[in-house]
Every structure is written in structure tokens, then in C-alpha cells.
Design a protein around this motif. Structure first.
Motif, PDB file in Angstrom:
ATOM      1  N   ALA A 123      11.949   2.455   4.631  1.00  0.00           N
ATOM      2  CA  ALA A 123      12.913   2.922   5.624  1.00  0.00           C
ATOM      3  C   ALA A 123      14.289   2.342   5.367  1.00  0.00           C
ATOM      4  O   ALA A 123      15.297   3.026   5.521  1.00  0.00           O
ATOM      5  CB  ALA A 123      12.432   2.548   7.027  1.00  0.00           C
ATOM      6  N   ALA A 124      14.353   1.063   4.968  1.00  0.00           N
ATOM      7  CA  ALA A 124      15.650   0.411   4.755  1.00  0.00           C
ATOM      8  C   ALA A 124      15.558  -0.532   3.568  1.00  0.00           C
ATOM      9  O   ALA A 124      14.617  -1.319   3.459  1.00  0.00           O
ATOM     10  CB  ALA A 124      16.073  -0.361   5.998  1.00  0.00           C
ATOM     11  N   VAL A 125      16.535  -0.431   2.658  1.00  0.00           N
ATOM     12  CA  VAL A 125      16.636  -1.342   1.518  1.00  0.00           C
ATOM     13  C   VAL A 125      18.088  -1.806   1.428  1.00  0.00           C
ATOM     14  O   VAL A 125      19.006  -0.981   1.399  1.00  0.00           O
ATOM     15  CB  VAL A 125      16.223  -0.683   0.191  1.00  0.00           C
ATOM     16  N   THR A 126      18.279  -3.129   1.379  1.00  0.00           N
ATOM     17  CA  THR A 126      19.612  -3.715   1.344  1.00  0.00           C
ATOM     18  C   THR A 126      19.647  -4.809   0.292  1.00  0.00           C
ATOM     19  O   THR A 126      18.684  -5.573   0.159  1.00  0.00           O
ATOM     20  CB  THR A 126      19.989  -4.333   2.710  1.00  0.00           C
TER      21      THR A 126
ATOM     22  N   GLY B 190       0.834  -1.204   0.000  1.00  0.00           N
ATOM     23  CA  GLY B 190       0.000   0.000   0.000  1.00  0.00           C
ATOM     24  C   GLY B 190       0.858   1.239   0.000  1.00  0.00           C
ATOM     25  O   GLY B 190       2.083   1.174  -0.163  1.00  0.00           O
ATOM     26  N   PRO B 191       0.228   2.401   0.206  1.00  0.00           N
ATOM     27  CA  PRO B 191       0.971   3.665   0.108  1.00  0.00           C
ATOM     28  C   PRO B 191       1.829   3.992   1.324  1.00  0.00           C
ATOM     29  O   PRO B 191       2.675   4.880   1.264  1.00  0.00           O
ATOM     30  CB  PRO B 191      -0.150   4.703  -0.053  1.00  0.00           C
ATOM     31  N   ASP B 192       1.620   3.287   2.449  1.00  0.00           N
ATOM     32  CA  ASP B 192       2.374   3.618   3.656  1.00  0.00           C
ATOM     33  C   ASP B 192       3.831   3.183   3.528  1.00  0.00           C
ATOM     34  O   ASP B 192       4.165   2.314   2.716  1.00  0.00           O
ATOM     35  CB  ASP B 192       1.742   2.938   4.875  1.00  0.00           C
ATOM     36  N   ARG B 193       4.675   3.776   4.352  1.00  0.00           N
ATOM     37  CA  ARG B 193       6.101   3.443   4.300  1.00  0.00           C
ATOM     38  C   ARG B 193       6.331   1.974   4.626  1.00  0.00           C
ATOM     39  O   ARG B 193       5.800   1.425   5.584  1.00  0.00           O
ATOM     40  CB  ARG B 193       6.897   4.321   5.267  1.00  0.00           C
ATOM     41  N   VAL B 194       7.138   1.346   3.788  1.00  0.00           N
ATOM     42  CA  VAL B 194       7.582  -0.019   4.019  1.00  0.00           C
ATOM     43  C   VAL B 194       8.727   0.008   5.038  1.00  0.00           C
ATOM     44  O   VAL B 194       9.561   0.906   5.005  1.00  0.00           O
ATOM     45  CB  VAL B 194       8.053  -0.655   2.687  1.00  0.00           C
ATOM     46  N   GLU B 195       8.745  -0.980   5.923  1.00  0.00           N
ATOM     47  CA  GLU B 195       9.797  -0.986   6.936  1.00  0.00           C
ATOM     48  C   GLU B 195      11.138  -1.425   6.345  1.00  0.00           C
ATOM     49  O   GLU B 195      12.137  -0.704   6.461  1.00  0.00           O
ATOM     50  CB  GLU B 195       9.384  -1.909   8.092  1.00  0.00           C
ATOM     51  N   THR B 196      11.176  -2.598   5.744  1.00  0.00           N
ATOM     52  CA  THR B 196      12.434  -3.097   5.194  1.00  0.00           C
ATOM     53  C   THR B 196      12.180  -3.804   3.867  1.00  0.00           C
ATOM     54  O   THR B 196      11.143  -4.433   3.662  1.00  0.00           O
ATOM     55  CB  THR B 196      13.124  -4.102   6.144  1.00  0.00           C
TER      56      THR B 196
END
Length: 350
Positions: free
Chosen positions: A226-229, A144-150
Motif C-alpha cells: 500500500a505504501a513504500v517510502t 506472503g502473497p497478501d498486500r503489505v501495509e507499509t
């Protein structure tokens, strides 16, 4: 309807030959262009081609004349992406490339987004195994449109016999690699995130380390995370140091025997979504990815500016069209995210 005409820059290279072949299999007319002035198709037999010099815009303009789009396969892209994108803007046609390096993709977004929007031209960088495939998989999972955590992306290869172009790019690529933390692009911390990753069968549990490529830049443009690795297993990284191992064809289509899996895990609101793509030969599967995108852009999916595949295409239907060359599996029902066994790697000391 007349066949779509696509100029392929760097057509004589390992990936370029796959791209020319994929275009022709789709009924498009491939216009090969090379720096050497020589082109031999996958099936054998030398063909006429345009001679290009990326320092001479006129030679690129001649190669693009009469084409509907251009696919740039000529690395290192540090040298070629800018001049080729400029030529595409002059010709008012879509530009696509298969760049894996982050710096090139960042430069294209920074330099060409506004001019491309003004010209009504789509520029689609990194539409390849490295870059576009992960961007499509992640886009298909975002709930959805909300921020993804990781978002964690892991590439598993049973081997990697790199091309000469890959080696040349690696030698030139001295820029800091970037990942996403707190929603921003930041350098990979030291020590880099690493540890065990449980891949789908047949890879299983393998040690991985952070290897950040163009998918990070693509995702930073359109996914609020928030975080992408990004990670890769260690076996292919060891192979990169063996200069005696260029790709070796093992079938009639020129593909190597290399097997791959690209595994994506996304957490949001305490839940985890997962998908993975598997197939054979990372260079060969780049061709259907970029060719499918190119044909879509020419036939109506245009979106002016420097864009990402997840912005332009409906990701699940796009990926479905690539079967059986790329087999994609989605775990559509999210599970509860458990940091102890699903994300052991994403956070590293800064």
C-alpha cells in the motif's frame, strides 16, 4: 569451462573500475569499453579497451561482440541505458546497469519489457547499492502473497563524497521523484516525509528525509504494498553540496572509508519485519552486487523481460554470498507494529 566474458561500458569510471576488478576476481573476463578510449585498472597500468559512442550503435555492437553479457556503468543513464539495452537485445545477451535514477528505470520497463521477452533476453536495471540491494532486502521480508501495509527504507551514510558522474546525474535529474501510496506510484508530497529514524548501531537516531531512488520503481513492479517510502539521513545530503569532496581511496582495494547501513521495515497484518545491510563504500559494494547477478544470469538464472532482482534470485541466499563485503541481519521473528515508534515518518500530509 571457458571464462564468462562481460563487456563493461563506462569501465574507466569510478564504479566501472570496481566492476572490472570484481569480475576478474570471480574468474570472469572483463572487456572494458569507454567513451574516452582509455582504461586504467584499479591495480594500475593502462589496458586496451573499446571506444564507444552511445549515439553510434555500431560502436556498442563492436564492444559487445564475443561477450556473454553487458554491464552498463556509464552515466548519466538518461543518455546511455536505452542505447546499451538496444545493443544487448541485438546481441541476445543479458543487460545489467547500476542506475539510481527513477526515470531511467521506468523507461527501461516501459520500452523494453515486451521486446526483451520476445527476444528471450533479461534486462536487469539498478542492480546496485541504490535500487537492487533494497529490493532484495524487502523481497526477503515479504511474508506472503497478501498486500503489505507499509515498506520503509532508510539509508544511513556517515558521509557521501560523490563522483563526478553522480553530480552530473543529479544536475540532470529534474523529474518528479515517486513513492508508493495506495499501491500506486505518486509524486512525493509536500512537505516531504521526514523526522527521526532509529538506525542500528553505530548510527543510532538520526534525522532523515524522503529521498526516493530506483528501489521504489523496482518494488512497484513485483511487491504488492500500500505504501513504500525511502529516506536518507541528512549528513550525506549536506556533503553532496561540497564539490571538493570526490571519493578518496583508503585501502589497497580502492575503497573509501565511508560506512553505510540500509535499514528496511515492513509491516503486514499488524506485525513488523525488519532487516538491515551494512558495509563500506556504496560505490565499491555495487560491484559485487551487479557482478554476482551477471554471473547468475549467464549461468542459468535467466528470466526474459525487464526484471527485478527480487523476482529472479532467492534473496537470502544471494545476499549471503556477498558477505563479508555486505553484512545482512534479519529479525526473523516479527514484532507488533507500533506506529508511534516504528513508523513515525511514512505518512505525510498530501
Amino acid at each position: 569451462m571457458a571464462a564468462i566474458k562481460v563487456a563493461v561500458l563506462g569501465a574507466s569510471g569510478h564504479t566501472g573500475r570496481f566492476v572490472v576488478d570484481a569480475l576478474r576476481q570471480k574468474g570472469a573476463a572483463a572487456i572494458p569499453a569507454t567513451r574516452s578510449g582509455r582504461f586504467v585498472a584499479l591495480g594500475g597500468g593502462e589496458e586496451a579497451c573499446h571506444i564507444i559512442d552511445f549515439s553510434q550503435g555500431e560502436s556498442l555492437d563492436r564492444a559487445l561482440a564475443g561477450a556473454d553479457a553487458v554491464i552498463n556503468c556509464a552515466g548519466p543513464f538518461f543518455d546511455t541505458a536505452g542505447p546499451a539495452a538496444e545493443a544487448a537485445l541485438r546481441a541476445r545477451m543479458p543487460y545489467l546497469d547500476v542506475a539510481a535514477e527513477q526515470r531511467t528505470v521506468l523507461d527501461l520497463f516501459e520500452r523494453f519489457d515486451a521486446p526483451a521477452r520476445a527476444a528471450g533476453v533479461t534486462i536487469l536495471p539498478a542492480m546496485a547499492f541504490y535500487g537492487g540491494l533494497a529490493d532484495l532486502l524487502v523481497s526477503a521480508l515479504v511474508p506472503g502473497p497478501d498486500r503489505v501495509e507499509t515498506i520503509d527504507i532508510a539509508v544511513g551514510l556517515d558521509s557521501w563524497h560523490p563522483t563526478r558522474g553522480t553530480r552530473l546525474t543529479g544536475e540532470r535529474n529534474t523529474f518528479k521523484r515517486l513513492i508508493i501510496r495506495d499501491g500506486e506510484l505518486v509524486p512525493i508530497p509536500e512537505p516531504a516525509p521526514s523526522g527521526p529514524w532509529t538506525f542500528p548501531a553505530p548510527f543510532g537516531v538520526q534525522p532523515v528525509t524522503c529521498v526516493a531512488l530506483s528501489e521504489i520503481i523496482l518494488l512497484s513492479r513485483h511487491v504488492d504494498a500500500a505504501a513504500v517510502t525511502s529516506f536518507m539521513n541528512l549528513k550525506p545530503l549536506a556533503d553532496l553540496h561540497d564539490a571538493r569532496t570526490p571519493p578518496q581511496a583508503s585501502d589497497a582495494h580502492g575503497r573509501s572509508a565511508q560506512q553505510f547501513v540500509l535499514d528496511v521495515r515492513l509491516t503486514s497484518d499488524g506485525k513488523e519485519w525488519r532487516a538491515h545491510a551494512s558495509g563500506r563504500d556504496i560505490y565499491a559494494v555495487t560491484a559485487p552486487l551487479v557482478v554476482e547477478a551477471c554471473i547468475d544470469l549467464v549461468t542459468g538464472a535467466a528470466a526474459p523481460g525487464v526484471r527485478t532482482p527480487g523476482e529472479i534470485f532467492e534473496p537470502r541466499s544471494f545476499l549471503a554470498r556477498l558477505a563479508p563485503l555486505i553484512v545482512v541481519d534479519f529479525e526473523d521473528k516479527p514484532s507488533m507494529a507500533k506506529s508511534s515508534d516504528t513508523r513515525p515518518l511514512a505518512v505525510s500530509p498530501s
